[in-house]
Design a protein around this motif. Structure first.
Motif, PDB file in Angstrom:
ATOM      1  N   PHE A   1       0.840  -1.199   0.000  1.00 25.13           N
ATOM      2  CA  PHE A   1       0.000   0.000   0.000  1.00 25.13           C
ATOM      3  C   PHE A   1       0.874   1.246   0.000  1.00 25.13           C
ATOM      4  CE2 PHE A   1      -2.067   3.489   2.202  1.00 25.13           C
ATOM      5  CZ  PHE A   1      -3.314   3.526   1.606  1.00 25.13           C
ATOM      6  N   PRO A   2       0.572   2.283  -0.743  1.00 28.06           N
ATOM      7  CA  PRO A   2      -0.545   2.440  -1.687  1.00 28.06           C
ATOM      8  C   PRO A   2      -0.151   2.148  -3.132  1.00 28.06           C
ATOM      9  CG  PRO A   2       0.450   4.569  -1.292  1.00 28.06           C
ATOM     10  CD  PRO A   2       1.272   3.566  -0.521  1.00 28.06           C
ATOM     11  N   HIS A   3       0.925   1.354  -3.313  1.00 23.91           N
ATOM     12  CA  HIS A   3       1.491   1.142  -4.649  1.00 23.91           C
ATOM     13  C   HIS A   3       1.218  -0.266  -5.171  1.00 23.91           C
ATOM     14  CE1 HIS A   3       3.467   4.932  -3.921  1.00 23.91           C
ATOM     15  NE2 HIS A   3       4.091   4.437  -2.863  1.00 23.91           N
ATOM     16  N   THR A   4       0.183  -0.918  -4.652  1.00 24.47           N
ATOM     17  CA  THR A   4      -0.051  -2.314  -5.002  1.00 24.47           C
ATOM     18  C   THR A   4      -0.279  -2.502  -6.499  1.00 24.47           C
ATOM     19  OG1 THR A   4      -0.900  -2.830  -2.798  1.00 24.47           O
ATOM     20  CG2 THR A   4      -1.582  -4.275  -4.604  1.00 24.47           C
ATOM     21  N   LYS A   5      -1.004  -1.605  -7.125  1.00 23.26           N
ATOM     22  CA  LYS A   5      -1.272  -1.763  -8.554  1.00 23.26           C
ATOM     23  C   LYS A   5       0.030  -1.762  -9.345  1.00 23.26           C
ATOM     24  CE  LYS A   5      -4.045   0.080 -12.372  1.00 23.26           C
ATOM     25  NZ  LYS A   5      -5.031   1.123 -12.788  1.00 23.26           N
ATOM     26  N   GLU A   6       0.926  -0.841  -9.018  1.00 25.75           N
ATOM     27  CA  GLU A   6       2.195  -0.775  -9.726  1.00 25.75           C
ATOM     28  C   GLU A   6       3.029  -2.024  -9.481  1.00 25.75           C
ATOM     29  OE1 GLU A   6       0.788   1.516  -7.917  1.00 25.75           O
ATOM     30  OE2 GLU A   6       1.084   3.533  -8.739  1.00 25.75           O
ATOM     31  N   VAL A   7       3.066  -2.506  -8.239  1.00 29.59           N
ATOM     32  CA  VAL A   7       3.809  -3.722  -7.911  1.00 29.59           C
ATOM     33  C   VAL A   7       3.236  -4.916  -8.681  1.00 29.59           C
ATOM     34  CG1 VAL A   7       4.345  -5.361  -6.062  1.00 29.59           C
ATOM     35  CG2 VAL A   7       4.525  -2.897  -5.643  1.00 29.59           C
ATOM     36  N   ALA A   8       1.911  -5.023  -8.697  1.00 29.32           N
ATOM     37  CA  ALA A   8       1.274  -6.136  -9.399  1.00 29.32           C
ATOM     38  C   ALA A   8       1.553  -6.087 -10.896  1.00 29.32           C
ATOM     39  CB  ALA A   8      -0.228  -6.124  -9.135  1.00 29.32           C
ATOM     40  N   LEU A   9       1.423  -4.903 -11.487  1.00 30.60           N
ATOM     41  CA  LEU A   9       1.675  -4.773 -12.923  1.00 30.60           C
ATOM     42  C   LEU A   9       3.110  -5.154 -13.272  1.00 30.60           C
ATOM     43  CD1 LEU A   9      -0.242  -1.463 -13.727  1.00 30.60           C
ATOM     44  CD2 LEU A   9      -0.728  -3.725 -14.686  1.00 30.60           C
ATOM     45  N   ASP A  10       4.036  -4.809 -12.419  1.00 32.44           N
ATOM     46  CA  ASP A  10       5.435  -5.148 -12.657  1.00 32.44           C
ATOM     47  C   ASP A  10       5.654  -6.662 -12.639  1.00 32.44           C
ATOM     48  OD1 ASP A  10       8.202  -4.474 -13.058  1.00 32.44           O
ATOM     49  OD2 ASP A  10       8.541  -4.970 -10.960  1.00 32.44           O
ATOM     50  N   HIS A  11       4.852  -7.370 -11.846  1.00 29.92           N
ATOM     51  CA  HIS A  11       4.978  -8.826 -11.765  1.00 29.92           C
ATOM     52  C   HIS A  11       4.313  -9.542 -12.936  1.00 29.92           C
ATOM     53  CE1 HIS A  11       6.534  -8.257  -7.732  1.00 29.92           C
ATOM     54  NE2 HIS A  11       6.690  -9.551  -7.591  1.00 29.92           N
ATOM     55  N   VAL A  12       3.176  -9.056 -13.380  1.00 35.38           N
ATOM     56  CA  VAL A  12       2.376  -9.831 -14.347  1.00 35.38           C
ATOM     57  C   VAL A  12       2.604  -9.418 -15.793  1.00 35.38           C
ATOM     58  CG1 VAL A  12       0.604 -10.213 -12.595  1.00 35.38           C
ATOM     59  CG2 VAL A  12       0.326  -8.322 -14.220  1.00 35.38           C
ATOM     60  N   LYS A  13       3.487  -8.437 -16.023  1.00 30.28           N
ATOM     61  CA  LYS A  13       3.719  -8.023 -17.416  1.00 30.28           C
ATOM     62  C   LYS A  13       4.193  -9.231 -18.225  1.00 30.28           C
ATOM     63  CE  LYS A  13       8.306  -6.279 -16.119  1.00 30.28           C
ATOM     64  NZ  LYS A  13       9.113  -5.062 -15.923  1.00 30.28           N
ATOM     65  N   GLY A  14       3.596  -9.381 -19.412  1.00 33.59           N
ATOM     66  CA  GLY A  14       3.931 -10.506 -20.277  1.00 33.59           C
ATOM     67  C   GLY A  14       3.043 -11.716 -20.091  1.00 33.59           C
ATOM     68  N   LEU A  15       2.247 -11.749 -19.029  1.00 35.64           N
ATOM     69  CA  LEU A  15       1.323 -12.867 -18.828  1.00 35.64           C
ATOM     70  C   LEU A  15       0.030 -12.619 -19.594  1.00 35.64           C
ATOM     71  CD1 LEU A  15       1.701 -13.486 -14.978  1.00 35.64           C
ATOM     72  CD2 LEU A  15       2.847 -14.709 -16.844  1.00 35.64           C
ATOM     73  N   ASP A  16      -0.633 -13.699 -19.991  1.00 38.00           N
ATOM     74  CA  ASP A  16      -1.896 -13.564 -20.708  1.00 38.00           C
ATOM     75  C   ASP A  16      -2.991 -13.094 -19.765  1.00 38.00           C
ATOM     76  OD1 ASP A  16      -3.672 -16.190 -19.918  1.00 38.00           O
ATOM     77  OD2 ASP A  16      -1.527 -16.649 -19.938  1.00 38.00           O
ATOM     78  N   ASP A  17      -4.068 -12.537 -20.332  1.00 37.20           N
ATOM     79  CA  ASP A  17      -5.137 -11.930 -19.535  1.00 37.20           C
ATOM     80  C   ASP A  17      -5.786 -12.929 -18.589  1.00 37.20           C
ATOM     81  OD1 ASP A  17      -4.622  -9.575 -20.799  1.00 37.20           O
ATOM     82  OD2 ASP A  17      -6.475  -9.500 -21.966  1.00 37.20           O
ATOM     83  N   GLU A  18      -5.989 -14.159 -19.039  1.00 38.57           N
ATOM     84  CA  GLU A  18      -6.653 -15.145 -18.186  1.00 38.57           C
ATOM     85  C   GLU A  18      -5.802 -15.471 -16.964  1.00 38.57           C
ATOM     86  OE1 GLU A  18      -9.714 -17.587 -16.864  1.00 38.57           O
ATOM     87  OE2 GLU A  18      -9.684 -16.082 -18.446  1.00 38.57           O
ATOM     88  N   THR A  19      -4.500 -15.578 -17.143  1.00 39.49           N
ATOM     89  CA  THR A  19      -3.614 -15.846 -16.008  1.00 39.49           C
ATOM     90  C   THR A  19      -3.594 -14.664 -15.049  1.00 39.49           C
ATOM     91  OG1 THR A  19      -2.223 -17.355 -17.288  1.00 39.49           O
ATOM     92  CG2 THR A  19      -1.245 -16.370 -15.331  1.00 39.49           C
ATOM     93  N   VAL A  20      -3.526 -13.452 -15.589  1.00 38.46           N
ATOM     94  CA  VAL A  20      -3.549 -12.267 -14.727  1.00 38.46           C
ATOM     95  C   VAL A  20      -4.830 -12.229 -13.906  1.00 38.46           C
ATOM     96  CG1 VAL A  20      -3.584  -9.738 -14.699  1.00 38.46           C
ATOM     97  CG2 VAL A  20      -2.039 -10.952 -16.252  1.00 38.46           C
ATOM     98  N   TYR A  21      -5.956 -12.529 -14.548  1.00 35.55           N
ATOM     99  CA  TYR A  21      -7.223 -12.555 -13.826  1.00 35.55           C
ATOM    100  C   TYR A  21      -7.180 -13.578 -12.687  1.00 35.55           C
ATOM    101  CZ  TYR A  21     -12.036 -13.725 -12.712  1.00 35.55           C
ATOM    102  OH  TYR A  21     -13.180 -13.994 -12.034  1.00 35.55           O
ATOM    103  N   LYS A  22      -6.661 -14.765 -12.968  1.00 34.32           N
ATOM    104  CA  LYS A  22      -6.592 -15.799 -11.932  1.00 34.32           C
ATOM    105  C   LYS A  22      -5.744 -15.342 -10.750  1.00 34.32           C
ATOM    106  CE  LYS A  22      -7.191 -19.911 -14.848  1.00 34.32           C
ATOM    107  NZ  LYS A  22      -6.554 -21.168 -15.324  1.00 34.32           N
TER     108      LYS A  22
END
Length: 414
Positions: free
Chosen positions: A360-381
């Motif tokens: 917090f409050p940077h969770t979105k940025e941290v998450a995006l940095d981790h999931v870049k390159g993954l397909d949408d279905e995996t990111v959703y999961k």
């Protein structure tokens, strides 16, 4: 990916409000129950995995709970959001100094909105991660009333007006298996689908999962769809190589207890006897899981005859992991790189609000940095879908219905 899905965090924390037991504990138990106090703090040190704490009327004001012989202070490192990194120390703290979302559910929802989080599962603080505080109390009648009062507060006050965004996580009376089963049923009847449990019960002086003692607990959790959530530190013992090592060593090794616990379960036969039981490891991260599974399967193949599991565990241990166990992460790029071995259906996300590790409050940025390159279905999961499925949440039903309809259509035309 056009937009990161809003996160369902499976591991956050709540600082209990001062009125909790005065409001929710029946009057006849209040004299023997926990009482809030604001008082100065003296020594506060963390040595060999244990806190050394004293009161000092001349020390910095701190909010405490006083319960039997226990004096429990709130510390800045567990209510760390809003402070700079180097200010997240072992100093005492009052609720007035905390960010209000630590203990106020309305403010928590506002902070979740700021942090791209839709729903949150919160572990206790004063009761400790699986209710050890009450299990250690002398007067077990009062302790049982405290467990029930905490659960009533959790369900009806902390989560009650959140529209399902705050997800109830309840305690059991660890010292009595019959009472534990009854408490699971009581809470399941009002929609609770998560209970917190010790990662390594023998560290608390309790029977091991191999003993059969806990089978009625596992059975009722399976029957009611209640997920067994095990947070690092829920054994009241953190791993360290040396008793005088700085706390940073234990913080770095904290996943070890989750790894030990998971291996215990994989070879216990519990997941064989209870094939619909779901386990969740909280704040354990996931980069270690591929090797742990590889080693467990190798041990099963090579050592099962003399190792005592030939008849107890009929399939490779990883079978039961992929079927029944969930991990969670928030900073673990090694785990993301090994996601196929970790299991795209087994990994969930957390923010650890309001602890020192929180994104917090940077969770979105941290998450995006981790999931870049993954397909949408995996990111959703990872961000929400696996957590929704694990906890049986009433979220995304339209999306799931549309997805199932599309799959049925594709099967008909294939």
């Amino acid at each position: 990916m056009t937009e990161l899905p809003r996160i369902v965090s499976v591991d956050d924390h709540v600082i209990e409000p001062a009125h909790l037991f005065e409001t929710w504990l029946p009057a006849r138990y209040r004299d023997g129950g926990p009482k809030p106090l604001t008082e100065g703090i003296g020594e506060l040190a963390y040595v060999g995995g244990k806190y050394r704490i004293t009161m000092d009327p001349g020390g910095p004001p701190t909010d405490w709970w006083i319960y039997e012989d226990l004096a429990f202070p709130y510390k800045r490192n567990i209510a760390a959001v809003g402070f700079d990194r180097d200010e997240m120390t072992l100093e005492g703290i009052t609720r007035a100094e905390m960010r209000r979302g630590c203990w106020d559910p309305v403010a928590r929802l506002a902070d979740m909105d700021l942090n791209h989080v839709e729903a949150s599962l919160c572990f206790p603080t004063f009761p400790r991660f699986c209710g050890q505080t009450f299990a250690e109390a002398r007067d077990k009648e009062v302790a049982l009333a405290c467990v029930r009062a905490y659960n009533d507060w959790m369900v009806e006050e902390w989560c009650g007006d959140s529209g399902g965004r705050l997800i109830p996580l309840c305690l059991i009376p660890l010292w009595d298996i019959g009472l534990a089963v009854a408490e699971i049923r009581r809470n399941a009847e009002r929609g609770v689908r998560a209970v917190t449990f010790s990662e390594i019960p023998p560290y608390l002086g309790l029977p091991s999962i191999h003993s059969g003692y806990w089978d009625p607990f596992f059975a009722v959790c399976e029957e009611t769809g209640t997920v067994v959530n095990m947070h690092i530190g829920s054994s009241s013992q953190m791993p360290a190589a040396s008793p005088d090592a700085p706390p940073a060593v234990q913080a770095s090794l904290s996943f070890n207890n989750a790894m030990a616990s998971m291996t215990d379960f994989l070879f216990s036969g519990v997941l064989v006897r209870f094939p619909r039981l779901k386990l969740a490891y909280s704040e354990g991260q996931m980069g270690w899981i591929p090797y742990a599974l590889e080693r467990a399967d190798d041990g099963w193949r090579e050592h099962r005859a003399w190792g005592g599991v030939k008849d107890l565990v009929p399939e490779p241990p990883s079978t039961y992991y992929y079927r029944q166990i969930y991990c969670c992460f928030f900073r673990d790029k090694h785990g993301i790189a090994s996601l196929d071995a970790v299991g795209r259906d087994n990994a969930t996300f957390e923010t650890d609000y309001p602890h020192v590790d929180s994104t917090f409050p940077h969770t979105k940025e941290v998450a995006l940095d981790h999931v870049k390159g993954l397909d949408d279905e995996t990111v959703y999961k990872l961000m929400r879908g696996n957590a929704i499925r694990m906890l049986g949440l009433d979220l995304d039903q339209d999306r799931d219905r549309d997805r199932d309809r599309d799959r049925d259509r594709d099967r008909r035309w294939s």
